[in-house]
Design a protein around this motif. Structure first.
Motif, PDB file in Angstrom:
ATOM      1  N   PRO A   1      14.847  -8.332  73.197  1.00  0.00           N
ATOM      2  CA  PRO A   1      15.903  -7.641  73.223  1.00  0.00           C
ATOM      3  C   PRO A   1      16.581  -6.467  73.603  1.00  0.00           C
ATOM      4  O   PRO A   1      17.954  -6.426  74.545  1.00  0.00           O
ATOM      5  CB  PRO A   1      16.011  -6.667  71.318  1.00  0.00           C
ATOM      6  CG  PRO A   1      15.534  -7.779  71.206  1.00  0.00           C
ATOM      7  CD  PRO A   1      13.979  -8.521  72.226  1.00  0.00           C
ATOM      8  N   ALA A   2      15.992  -5.912  74.345  1.00  0.00           N
ATOM      9  CA  ALA A   2      16.060  -4.807  75.664  1.00  0.00           C
ATOM     10  C   ALA A   2      16.163  -5.214  77.021  1.00  0.00           C
ATOM     11  O   ALA A   2      16.878  -4.578  77.715  1.00  0.00           O
ATOM     12  CB  ALA A   2      14.535  -3.544  75.014  1.00  0.00           C
ATOM     13  N   MET A   3      15.815  -6.107  77.175  1.00  0.00           N
ATOM     14  CA  MET A   3      16.111  -6.973  78.361  1.00  0.00           C
ATOM     15  C   MET A   3      17.791  -6.910  78.352  1.00  0.00           C
ATOM     16  O   MET A   3      18.538  -7.162  79.676  1.00  0.00           O
ATOM     17  CB  MET A   3      15.576  -8.036  78.632  1.00  0.00           C
ATOM     18  CG  MET A   3      14.506  -8.051  79.243  1.00  0.00           C
ATOM     19  SD  MET A   3      13.390  -9.826  79.125  1.00  0.00           S
ATOM     20  CE  MET A   3      11.569  -9.090  79.414  1.00  0.00           C
ATOM     21  N   LYS A   4      18.510  -7.213  77.551  1.00  0.00           N
ATOM     22  CA  LYS A   4      20.348  -7.348  77.719  1.00  0.00           C
ATOM     23  C   LYS A   4      20.834  -5.899  77.885  1.00  0.00           C
ATOM     24  O   LYS A   4      21.314  -6.228  78.380  1.00  0.00           O
ATOM     25  CB  LYS A   4      20.510  -7.519  75.982  1.00  0.00           C
ATOM     26  CG  LYS A   4      19.762  -8.756  75.501  1.00  0.00           C
ATOM     27  CD  LYS A   4      21.103  -9.732  74.491  1.00  0.00           C
ATOM     28  CE  LYS A   4      20.151 -10.417  74.092  1.00  0.00           C
ATOM     29  NZ  LYS A   4      20.607 -11.172  72.643  1.00  0.00           N
ATOM     30  N   PHE A   5      20.321  -5.010  77.753  1.00  0.00           N
ATOM     31  CA  PHE A   5      20.669  -3.918  78.052  1.00  0.00           C
ATOM     32  C   PHE A   5      19.848  -2.772  79.122  1.00  0.00           C
ATOM     33  O   PHE A   5      20.961  -1.770  79.819  1.00  0.00           O
ATOM     34  CB  PHE A   5      20.507  -2.529  76.575  1.00  0.00           C
ATOM     35  CG  PHE A   5      21.224  -3.540  75.538  1.00  0.00           C
ATOM     36  CD1 PHE A   5      22.491  -3.649  75.012  1.00  0.00           C
ATOM     37  CD2 PHE A   5      19.696  -3.663  74.805  1.00  0.00           C
ATOM     38  CE1 PHE A   5      22.815  -4.277  73.993  1.00  0.00           C
ATOM     39  CE2 PHE A   5      20.953  -4.330  73.885  1.00  0.00           C
ATOM     40  CZ  PHE A   5      22.176  -4.211  73.541  1.00  0.00           C
ATOM     41  N   PHE A   6      18.915  -2.885  79.814  1.00  0.00           N
ATOM     42  CA  PHE A   6      18.045  -2.096  80.017  1.00  0.00           C
ATOM     43  C   PHE A   6      17.528  -3.041  81.443  1.00  0.00           C
ATOM     44  O   PHE A   6      17.063  -4.179  81.458  1.00  0.00           O
ATOM     45  CB  PHE A   6      16.447  -1.480  79.640  1.00  0.00           C
ATOM     46  CG  PHE A   6      17.150  -0.968  78.438  1.00  0.00           C
ATOM     47  CD1 PHE A   6      17.346   0.852  78.652  1.00  0.00           C
ATOM     48  CD2 PHE A   6      16.843  -0.774  77.496  1.00  0.00           C
ATOM     49  CE1 PHE A   6      18.101   1.822  78.249  1.00  0.00           C
ATOM     50  CE2 PHE A   6      17.138   0.035  76.545  1.00  0.00           C
ATOM     51  CZ  PHE A   6      18.233   1.273  77.005  1.00  0.00           C
ATOM     52  N   PRO A   7      17.292  -2.618  83.135  1.00  0.00           N
ATOM     53  CA  PRO A   7      16.840  -3.557  83.722  1.00  0.00           C
ATOM     54  C   PRO A   7      14.961  -3.874  83.453  1.00  0.00           C
ATOM     55  O   PRO A   7      15.074  -3.390  83.307  1.00  0.00           O
ATOM     56  CB  PRO A   7      17.379  -2.501  85.128  1.00  0.00           C
ATOM     57  CG  PRO A   7      17.006  -0.892  84.246  1.00  0.00           C
ATOM     58  CD  PRO A   7      16.884  -1.364  83.221  1.00  0.00           C
ATOM     59  N   ALA A   8      15.104  -4.608  84.145  1.00  0.00           N
ATOM     60  CA  ALA A   8      13.434  -5.456  83.694  1.00  0.00           C
ATOM     61  C   ALA A   8      12.528  -3.895  84.203  1.00  0.00           C
ATOM     62  O   ALA A   8      11.178  -4.124  84.079  1.00  0.00           O
ATOM     63  CB  ALA A   8      12.987  -6.299  84.885  1.00  0.00           C
ATOM     64  N   GLU A   9      12.400  -3.302  85.282  1.00  0.00           N
ATOM     65  CA  GLU A   9      11.653  -2.196  86.152  1.00  0.00           C
ATOM     66  C   GLU A   9      11.212  -1.404  85.651  1.00  0.00           C
ATOM     67  O   GLU A   9      10.381  -1.105  85.383  1.00  0.00           O
ATOM     68  CB  GLU A   9      12.231  -1.773  87.537  1.00  0.00           C
ATOM     69  CG  GLU A   9      13.906  -1.376  86.943  1.00  0.00           C
ATOM     70  CD  GLU A   9      14.893  -2.420  87.676  1.00  0.00           C
ATOM     71  OE1 GLU A   9      15.531  -1.224  87.928  1.00  0.00           O
ATOM     72  OE2 GLU A   9      14.731  -3.548  88.143  1.00  0.00           O
ATOM     73  N   ARG A  10      12.619  -1.251  83.814  1.00  0.00           N
ATOM     74  CA  ARG A  10      11.910  -0.555  82.819  1.00  0.00           C
ATOM     75  C   ARG A  10      11.317  -0.693  81.560  1.00  0.00           C
ATOM     76  O   ARG A  10      10.507  -0.516  81.609  1.00  0.00           O
ATOM     77  CB  ARG A  10      13.697   0.236  82.197  1.00  0.00           C
ATOM     78  CG  ARG A  10      13.863   1.031  83.262  1.00  0.00           C
ATOM     79  CD  ARG A  10      14.902   2.020  82.934  1.00  0.00           C
ATOM     80  NE  ARG A  10      14.526   2.823  81.606  1.00  0.00           N
ATOM     81  CZ  ARG A  10      15.446   3.427  81.140  1.00  0.00           C
ATOM     82  NH1 ARG A  10      16.618   3.505  81.498  1.00  0.00           N
ATOM     83  NH2 ARG A  10      15.381   4.399  80.031  1.00  0.00           N
ATOM     84  N   ILE A  11      11.625  -2.955  81.567  1.00  0.00           N
ATOM     85  CA  ILE A  11      11.263  -3.212  80.761  1.00  0.00           C
ATOM     86  C   ILE A  11       9.555  -3.682  81.039  1.00  0.00           C
ATOM     87  O   ILE A  11       8.757  -3.100  79.608  1.00  0.00           O
ATOM     88  CB  ILE A  11      11.917  -4.644  80.616  1.00  0.00           C
ATOM     89  CG1 ILE A  11      13.034  -3.801  79.749  1.00  0.00           C
ATOM     90  CG2 ILE A  11      11.062  -5.614  79.248  1.00  0.00           C
ATOM     91  CD1 ILE A  11      13.106  -3.628  78.552  1.00  0.00           C
ATOM     92  N   GLU A  12       8.935  -3.911  81.808  1.00  0.00           N
ATOM     93  CA  GLU A  12       7.547  -3.724  81.925  1.00  0.00           C
ATOM     94  C   GLU A  12       6.846  -2.760  81.993  1.00  0.00           C
ATOM     95  O   GLU A  12       5.851  -3.674  81.443  1.00  0.00           O
ATOM     96  CB  GLU A  12       7.874  -4.395  83.761  1.00  0.00           C
ATOM     97  CG  GLU A  12       8.603  -5.821  84.147  1.00  0.00           C
ATOM     98  CD  GLU A  12       7.563  -7.162  82.666  1.00  0.00           C
ATOM     99  OE1 GLU A  12       6.935  -7.318  83.023  1.00  0.00           O
ATOM    100  OE2 GLU A  12       9.267  -7.915  83.308  1.00  0.00           O
TER     101      GLU A  12
END
Length: 176
Positions: free
Chosen positions: A20-31
């Motif tokens: 769900p966080a991928m809808k709000f944050f860029p992938a470079e922060r999620i990984e």
């Protein structure tokens, strides 16, 4: 439709790969966050416990006794060093032993253990291979059992149980 389809014997759905966080944050922060989350709960710690440290007042032959352990590891696997013994002041210990054990959790309350134990006293000294189980049974009974085979071929079993009866916050009665 067949009977199997009615019961719901279909293939399981695929494992989700989105978060769900991928809808709000860029992938470079999620990984990096997902990588950190994968290591969560894999904490390595250690501890030192002295279960028994006593002075025995006997006229002309005051004595002492001890039992303790130190361990290092995580929730599933640990290395433990245990020691116990007793004796009289001014003399060599009557009984002294130390163990090096590997412990593996087999559930939330019990561990299997395997390792080596060495008896320094009484003479002659002996070394044992150890396999056992230790843990906390229902109603807070601490249980331990070990099977020992010495370097001379002797086979021994050791069983122990204890229960801490709290009288006050700091005063504990432990029948034994």
């Amino acid at each position: 439709p067949s009977a199997e389809a009615e019961v719901g014997i279909d293939a399981p759905p695929p494992v989700p790969t989105d978060h769900p966080a991928m809808k709000f944050f860029p992938a470079e922060r999620i990984e990096p966050a997902l990588k950190a989350l994968a290591h969560e709960g894999k904490i390595v710690t250690g501890g030192v416990f002295v279960d028994q440290l006593e002075y025995r007042a006997v006229k002309g032959a005051d004595g002492y006794g001890w039992k303790g352990q130190a361990w290092y590891g995580g929730d599933l696997n640990r290395v433990a060093i245990t020691t116990e013994g007793e004796g009289a002041f001014g003399h060599a210990a009557e009984r002294a032993e130390a163990s090096l054990l590997l412990r593996r959790a087999v559930g939330p309350w019990f561990n299997l253990e395997a390792g080596v134990r060495h008896d320094f006293r009484p003479d002659p000294q002996r070394t044992y291979a150890v396999i056992g189980v230790e843990g906390l049974a229902p109603y807070w009974f601490e249980l331990e059992g070990q099977l020992l085979v010495s370097n001379k071929g002797d086979v021994h079993a050791r069983l122990g149980a204890s229960y801490d009866q709290r009288i006050t916050q700091k005063l504990i009665l432990q029948p034994g």
